[in-house]
Design an enzyme around this catalytic site. Structure first.
Site, mmCIF file in Angstrom:
data_model
loop_
_atom_site.group_PDB
_atom_site.id
_atom_site.type_symbol
_atom_site.label_atom_id
_atom_site.label_comp_id
_atom_site.label_asym_id
_atom_site.label_seq_id
_atom_site.Cartn_x
_atom_site.Cartn_y
_atom_site.Cartn_z
ATOM 1 C CE1 TYR A 123 37.026 37.289 30.860
ATOM 2 C CE2 TYR A 123 36.995 34.912 31.030
ATOM 3 C CZ TYR A 123 37.693 36.098 31.001
ATOM 4 O OH TYR A 123 39.049 36.076 31.098
ATOM 5 C CE LYS A 190 41.295 48.361 41.722
ATOM 6 N NZ LYS A 190 42.554 48.422 42.469
ATOM 7 C CG ASP A 224 44.705 46.141 43.580
ATOM 8 O OD1 ASP A 224 43.773 45.740 44.289
ATOM 9 O OD2 ASP A 224 44.873 47.337 43.300
ATOM 10 C CG ASP A 248 40.061 33.187 32.936
ATOM 11 O OD1 ASP A 248 40.601 32.091 33.148
ATOM 12 O OD2 ASP A 248 39.925 33.669 31.802
#
Ligand code: NAD
Length: 359
Positions: A123, A190, A224, A248
């Protein structure tokens, strides 16, 4: 008297912000509101999406209540919200997700807080469009350094995560946990795939966690896996700390766990300044209809009152909200099942009912 900057925003913004202002006033806390537009409304009035006067007011008052903002396409701005967060260095986005009595949800107990890093990651807005010279140069550079192959016709967005940014958001999460009686911080990443960006975030999170090991529990989880576990066992989470993009997405997921965007408050906090705003956007199709749920903004007002040290009034306002929810008589459409829509009240009427509880 305490001065607070007020940004009504676009779409449904002015209605929900007005409702929150009414409820905050009803607590008796004396606030002088400095009202400034931003976004589409500001563009129409000032010819600028973010007037200088607005930034000066927020910097001076250090606290703002903000409605959602529309960034018109082609205005030269990627996002007014991202700009404000970067300009004011509001590095921590705090979004509590808690089930209130009387709100229809699929779960019995959810009470967690999402803490999202607000300034880095994908972002940051560092992007290379398909076919530009700079994009071709970058593709060449990647190839020259043996870092891999990027197709010539690619668009590229850069994901950069720093040690500095990671440390301050993780430290913020631990300090938040301590200040709010929370037991556990979960770092979300991740790192198994993104070894140098998320990997750094995780490495720093583990280092910071060491400093708090006697006081706050720590764990990490792959994003995940978190998504699945949040749906199956949301009660097992307490404080989540995440890089920008995951934060987000996961904060909207968490809003869904506790009854939807109508009841999801938030705050953007920096070392100097704090801006309180609902998680939801400007829902343009409902603008001006006196229809949407004001609770997300009113609960952002509760967070604002806590932030300025008005804890007693914050609890009174939250209790008033809970009372209205429990009574179930003055509820907006989103809080009612499909068969009972004809008894929905408007934005203003719900806020007025909350004010009556505070009288
Ligand atoms: P949105 O949150 O505005 O609306 C999505 C849907 O959620 C609505 O159609 C409505 O069904 C529901 N909803 C939202 N707020 C509600 C409320 N208070 N009560 C009841 N239901 C509510 O999301 P969007 O449609 O993706 O975005 C619309 C605009 O808002 C876009 O221009 C977007 O950029 C902007 N936006 C701004 C912010 C912000 O300023 N912080 C955040 C998100 C989106």
């Amino acid at each position: 008297m305490r001065k607070v900057t007020l940004i009504p925003g676009d779409g449904i913004g002015p209605e929900v912000v007005d409702a929150a202002r009414m409820c905050i006033s009803a607590t008796g806390v004396e606030i002088e509101w400095e009202v400034y537009p931003a976004g589409q409304t500001a563009l129409e009035r000032y010819g600028k999406l973010v007037p200088d006067e607005l930034l000066e007011s927020i910097r001076r008052n250090k606290v703002a209540l903000k409605g959602p903002i529309i960034t018109p396409v082609g205005s030269g701005f990627r996002s007014v919200n991202v700009f404000l967060r970067k300009e004011l260095d509001l590095f921590a986005c705090v979004r509590p997700a808690k089930i209130y009595p009387g709100v229809r949800t699929r779960y019995d107990v959810v009470d967690l807080v999402v803490i999202r890093e607000n300034t880095e990651d994908l972002y940051a807005g560092i992007e290379f469009a398909e076919g530009e010279d700079a994009t071709r140069d970058l593709i060449d550079l990647v190839s020259r350094y043996g870092k891999g192959y990027i197709r010539e016709d690619s668009g590229i967005s850069l994901k950069a995560i720093s040690r500095f940014g990671s440390e301050r958001i993780v430290r913020f999460a631990f300090e938040y946990a301590l200040a709010n009686g929370r037991k556990k911080v979960t770092a979300v990443h991740k790192a198994n795939i993104l070894k140098f960006s998320d990997g750094l975030f995780l490495e720093v999170a583990r280092e910071v966690a060491e400093e708090y090991r006697d006081r706050v529990e720590f764990e990490d989880i792959i994003v995940d896996n978190l998504s699945m576990q949040l749906i199956q066992r949301p009660e097992r989470f307490d404080v989540l700390v995440l890089p920008n993009l995951y934060g987000d997405i996961v904060s909207d997921l968490c809003a869904g766990l506790v009854g939807g965007l109508g009841v999801a408050p938030g705050a953007n906090i920096g070392n100097e300044v704090a801006v309180f705003e609902p998680v939801h956007g400007s829902a343009p199709k409902y603008a001006g209809l006196n229809k949407v749920n004001p609770l997300a903004t009113i609960l952002s007002g509760v967070m604002l009152l806590d932030h300025i040290g008005e804890h007693t009034h914050a609890r009174r306002l939250e209790e008033a909200v809970i009372e209205v929810l429990k009574e179930g008589k003055a509820l907006t459409y989103d809080l009612l099942p499909p068969g009972e829509q004809d008894r929905a009240v408007g934005t203003r009427e719900m806020a007025e009912e909350i004010c009556r509880k505070l009288a």
